[in-house]
Design a protein around this motif. Structure first.
Motif, PDB file in Angstrom:
ATOM      1  N   ASN A   1       0.892  -1.140   0.146  1.00  0.00           N
ATOM      2  CA  ASN A   1      -0.087  -0.236   0.159  1.00  0.00           C
ATOM      3  C   ASN A   1       1.187   1.068  -0.016  1.00  0.00           C
TER       4      ASN A   1
ATOM      5  N   GLN B   1       4.038   1.349   3.285  1.00  0.00           N
ATOM      6  CA  GLN B   1       3.836   0.380   3.742  1.00  0.00           C
ATOM      7  C   GLN B   1       5.198  -0.333   3.672  1.00  0.00           C
TER       8      GLN B   1
ATOM      9  N   ARG C   1      -2.177   4.551  -4.129  1.00  0.00           N
ATOM     10  CA  ARG C   1      -1.815   4.278  -3.274  1.00  0.00           C
ATOM     11  C   ARG C   1      -1.159   2.144  -3.799  1.00  0.00           C
ATOM     12  N   LEU C   2       0.068   2.030  -4.481  1.00  0.00           N
ATOM     13  CA  LEU C   2       0.063   0.410  -4.878  1.00  0.00           C
ATOM     14  C   LEU C   2       2.406   1.098  -5.066  1.00  0.00           C
TER      15      LEU C   2
ATOM     16  N   CYS D   1      -3.424  -6.019  -1.417  1.00  0.00           N
ATOM     17  CA  CYS D   1      -3.774  -5.057  -1.746  1.00  0.00           C
ATOM     18  C   CYS D   1      -5.248  -5.738  -2.847  1.00  0.00           C
TER      19      CYS D   1
END
Ligand SMILES: Cc1ncc(COP(=O)(O)O)c(C=O)c1O
Length: 487
Positions: free
Chosen positions: A200, A204, A340-341, A365
């Protein structure tokens, strides 16, 4: 017992909702005794003068929510087993529960107390303000229509498996294959898809690395100045930060010699925020030192795609040959941060434990977004988008540099390589950075002091200026406003 209700057909709420809410209130306040038999739908409809369907729908909802229960063949009853605390609180007249918890006091952890004291991340500014404080892409140039088509296609073709947990928390396999291919070609990263872990955001990835490698009190070597996002993660795991100075050749790796940190966090392609690119000699020195000391290197390659005066320097990971390097990357800079990757490429020995850490943290994810991104990469859109944006950002950087030199002459020094989405600049001024920031805001331009990025004291007056999402006219106007703030 009086099972009456006052229903008013002139108000907006449907009659069945009025009946439901009044009866629900009566059950919760104890006006209807637990276990009492309620009238049949036919009798109640007759006594209230409404249709039987209205009463039936209200009963169905009360039964579904556990306020009434239907005993087969013998009628309907007020539920006997309402929890005690549900019977007590007096509800407001509209029957809806009041919001709870706002007045309670909580005993926060030390970490929670520290977070509470920090300023919020997002600040809004008056209309017309020009902001140099975003190190973000220009989203107006993102191919939104194309992305929407890929989302629709991925949704149409999704098999039932994509609604389940993925078989591996490492990420969607086709995306990991695409990332490994892209990194091999564009960043000289050497890896197989099963070393790629989709996260994420790279934030993360940092967190998972800290979870599996750092114990409270361990030291982590960080660049000084350096990225606050990484430092905050390390501090949240109780690490002690060891600042390593940065110069125009990147992190001063010779300072590591007498240290024994568990981890070294470094941004070698484009140092954040000072902008230097680490020389090959320093890269080799860092790798050699890591081989001997057993420290793990976290290479954050957050915006290396944007190099304007030649090819991006290849990754540290690609040179590592046996040195422990975890390579981190993100789509926040090349695509958009709301995706968010991000990802990491880990040495094989760490993959199983990182996979478990990811499972514990948040399972995986989202599959659909990963599938969309996989097709965006497979169809060559990522490379095309980067090529397009590189031209735009190169031009904006040039405009910003020119404007700074025109307005400030030899009272400004621009630091760092021709790369990325921000630059650091040093100004000759008697004002403190805080005053510069305050006075700039009054002139209608938002700038960031470089001071928060430093762990050691700095005498120079430095600002970090993000230019990627700012149009050329605004860049020039923003610099004029900054000049007015500085004189
Ligand atoms: C140094 C650095 N690393 C990584 C990131 C991206 O983080 P994420 O992938 O979590 O959005 C940023 C974003 O500003 C950054 O400045």
């Amino acid at each position: 017992m009086d099972f009456a209700a006052i229903l008013d057909s002139s108000v907006e709420a449907p009659l069945q909702k009025q009946l439901y809410e009044q009866w629900r209130g009566a059950v919760l306040t104890g006006r209807f005794a637990p276990g009492a038999r309620v009238p049949s739908t036919r009798d109640l409809a007759r006594s209230l003068g409404v249709s039987r369907t209205t009463v039936t729908h209200a009963y169905e909802q009360l039964i579904a929510e556990g306020y009434l229960e239907a005993a087969h063949g013998s009628g309907t009853y007020v539920c006997a087993a309402l929890p005690e605390e549900m019977l007590r609180p007096a509800l407001p007249n509209d029957g809806r529960p009041a919001s709870v918890g706002g007045e309670l006091r909580f005993r926060l952890s030390r970490y929670g107390r520290e977070l509470r004291e920090r300023p919020g991340y997002f600040r809004s500014h008056p209309r017309g303000t020009i902001s140099f404080t975003n190190w973000l892409p220009d989203l107006n140039h993102f191919p939104v229509a194309l992305w929407a088509r890929l989302v629709a296609r991925a949704a149409r073709h999704a098999d039932i498996g994509s609604f389940d947990y993925d078989s591996r928390s490492l990420g969607y396999a086709p995306l990991r294959r695409e990332i490994a291919r892209y990194l091999a070609v564009s960043r000289a990263v050497r890896c197989e898809p099963d070393q790629v872990i989709v996260c994420n955001g790279s934030q993360q990835a940092l967190d998972l690395c800290a979870r599996i490698l750092v114990d409270r009190g361990d030291s982590i070597a960080v660049e000084d100045p350096g990225y606050l996002g990484a430092r905050q993660i390390f501090l949240s795991h109780g690490a002690r930060l060891r600042p390593i100075p940065v110069d125009e050749d990147g992190m001063m790796t010779n300072r590591l010699r007498r240290m024994r940190p568990k981890l070294v966090y470094v941004t070698p392609s484009h140092q954040f925020p000072a902008g230097s690119s680490m020389t090959l000699a320093r890269r080799l020195e860092l790798l050699e030192w890591a081989r001997g000391s057993g420290a793990v290197i976290l290479e954050d390659d957050y915006d290396s795609e944007y190099r304007f005066d030649g090819k991006p320097s290849p990754s540290l990971q690609g040179l590592s040959a046996g040195a422990p390097v975890i390579y981190l990357g993100t789509f926040s800079k090349v695509l958009f941060p709301g995706l968010r990757l991000g990802y990491m490429v880990a040495p094989r020995g760490l993959v199983p434990v990182l996979e478990r850490a990811k499972w514990v943290a948040d399972r995986q994810c989202p599959i659909l977004e990963q599938a969309v991104l996989a097709s965006f990469l497979a169809d060559g859109h990522l490379e095309r988008h980067i090529r397009r944006m590189r031209v735009i950002y190169a031009r904006r950087r040039e405009v910003l540099e020119q404007a700074l030199l025109e307005e400030f002459g030899d009272r400004v020094r621009i630091l760092g390589a021709q790369a990325g989405m921000h630059l650091m600049a040093e100004f000759q001024t008697q004002l403190s950075e805080e005053d510069v920031v305050r006075r700039s805001l009054a002139e209608g331009v938002v700038v960031a002091s470089a001071r928060p990025y430093y762990l050691s004291p700095v005498k120079e007056r430095r600002l970090v200026l993000g230019y990627a999402p700012v149009g050329e006219r605004s860049l020039r106007e923003g610099v004029r406003r900054l000049k007015r703030a500085l004189v």
